[in-house]
Scaffold this motif. Sequence first.
Motif, mmCIF file in Angstrom:
data_model
loop_
_atom_site.group_PDB
_atom_site.id
_atom_site.type_symbol
_atom_site.label_atom_id
_atom_site.label_comp_id
_atom_site.label_asym_id
_atom_site.label_seq_id
_atom_site.Cartn_x
_atom_site.Cartn_y
_atom_site.Cartn_z
ATOM 1 N N PRO A 133 0.671 -1.176 0.007
ATOM 2 C CA PRO A 133 -0.062 -0.083 0.110
ATOM 3 C C PRO A 133 0.957 1.357 -0.029
ATOM 4 C CG PRO A 133 0.011 -0.943 2.139
ATOM 5 C CD PRO A 133 0.732 -1.986 1.116
ATOM 6 N N ASP A 134 0.010 2.421 -0.356
ATOM 7 C CA ASP A 134 0.839 3.522 -0.276
ATOM 8 C C ASP A 134 1.499 3.982 0.989
ATOM 9 O OD1 ASP A 134 0.285 3.842 -3.067
ATOM 10 O OD2 ASP A 134 -1.575 5.196 -2.632
ATOM 11 N N GLY A 135 2.615 4.337 1.124
ATOM 12 C CA GLY A 135 3.396 5.090 2.231
ATOM 13 C C GLY A 135 3.805 3.758 2.986
ATOM 14 N N TYR A 136 3.968 2.595 2.529
ATOM 15 C CA TYR A 136 4.437 1.460 3.159
ATOM 16 C C TYR A 136 5.912 1.776 3.902
ATOM 17 C CZ TYR A 136 6.200 -3.265 4.213
ATOM 18 O OH TYR A 136 6.735 -4.442 4.802
ATOM 19 N N LEU A 137 7.003 2.342 3.078
ATOM 20 C CA LEU A 137 8.313 2.339 3.448
ATOM 21 C C LEU A 137 8.341 3.421 4.640
ATOM 22 C CD1 LEU A 137 10.418 2.015 0.310
ATOM 23 C CD2 LEU A 137 10.213 0.440 2.274
ATOM 24 N N LEU A 138 7.369 4.389 4.444
ATOM 25 C CA LEU A 138 7.340 5.527 5.723
ATOM 26 C C LEU A 138 6.886 4.765 6.750
ATOM 27 C CD1 LEU A 138 6.069 8.454 3.732
ATOM 28 C CD2 LEU A 138 8.267 8.391 4.420
ATOM 29 N N HIS A 139 5.882 3.923 6.901
ATOM 30 C CA HIS A 139 5.447 3.391 7.985
ATOM 31 C C HIS A 139 6.549 2.213 8.598
ATOM 32 C CE1 HIS A 139 2.817 1.078 10.743
ATOM 33 N NE2 HIS A 139 3.267 -0.032 10.312
ATOM 34 N N LYS A 140 7.175 1.838 7.698
ATOM 35 C CA LYS A 140 8.356 0.869 8.204
ATOM 36 C C LYS A 140 9.447 1.518 8.673
ATOM 37 C CE LYS A 140 9.946 -3.613 7.345
ATOM 38 N NZ LYS A 140 9.158 -4.749 8.085
ATOM 39 N N ALA A 141 9.817 2.499 8.242
ATOM 40 C CA ALA A 141 11.049 3.446 8.678
ATOM 41 C C ALA A 141 10.583 3.917 10.223
ATOM 42 C CB ALA A 141 11.245 4.596 7.671
ATOM 43 N N TYR A 142 9.161 4.383 10.114
ATOM 44 C CA TYR A 142 8.722 4.991 11.710
ATOM 45 C C TYR A 142 8.825 3.604 12.353
ATOM 46 C CZ TYR A 142 5.469 6.096 15.357
ATOM 47 O OH TYR A 142 4.878 6.078 16.358
#
Length: 94
Positions: free
Chosen positions: A62-71
């Motif tokens: 889904p959109d924003g997956y890598l941002l969520h993973k980094a957080y």
Amino acid sequence: MKSYPFPHHVKDKERLLFWTQEQVLPFIGMCMVGIVTDMLTIFMIIGVAFGWAYSRYSDGKPDGYLLHKAYWMGLMPMKGRGFIYAYHRRILPK
């Protein structure tokens, strides 16, 4: 010839020619590193490879997956009352 969808809604991803922002940013970043280190051609090739690898990786996510993973890994701390520290996995009531 491969056809690319034209964005019809506000929520659609912005595009630069055929590529989304997430695909172009690794290329631009590697070009900047190549200019600074005076090895532009090598870093352009690395940037194309990173952009291709990222697009292959994020296709099924889904959109924003890598941002969520980094957080979640604690690499991207966020400020604000709505965000808790990423390493607090259990939240207990007071």
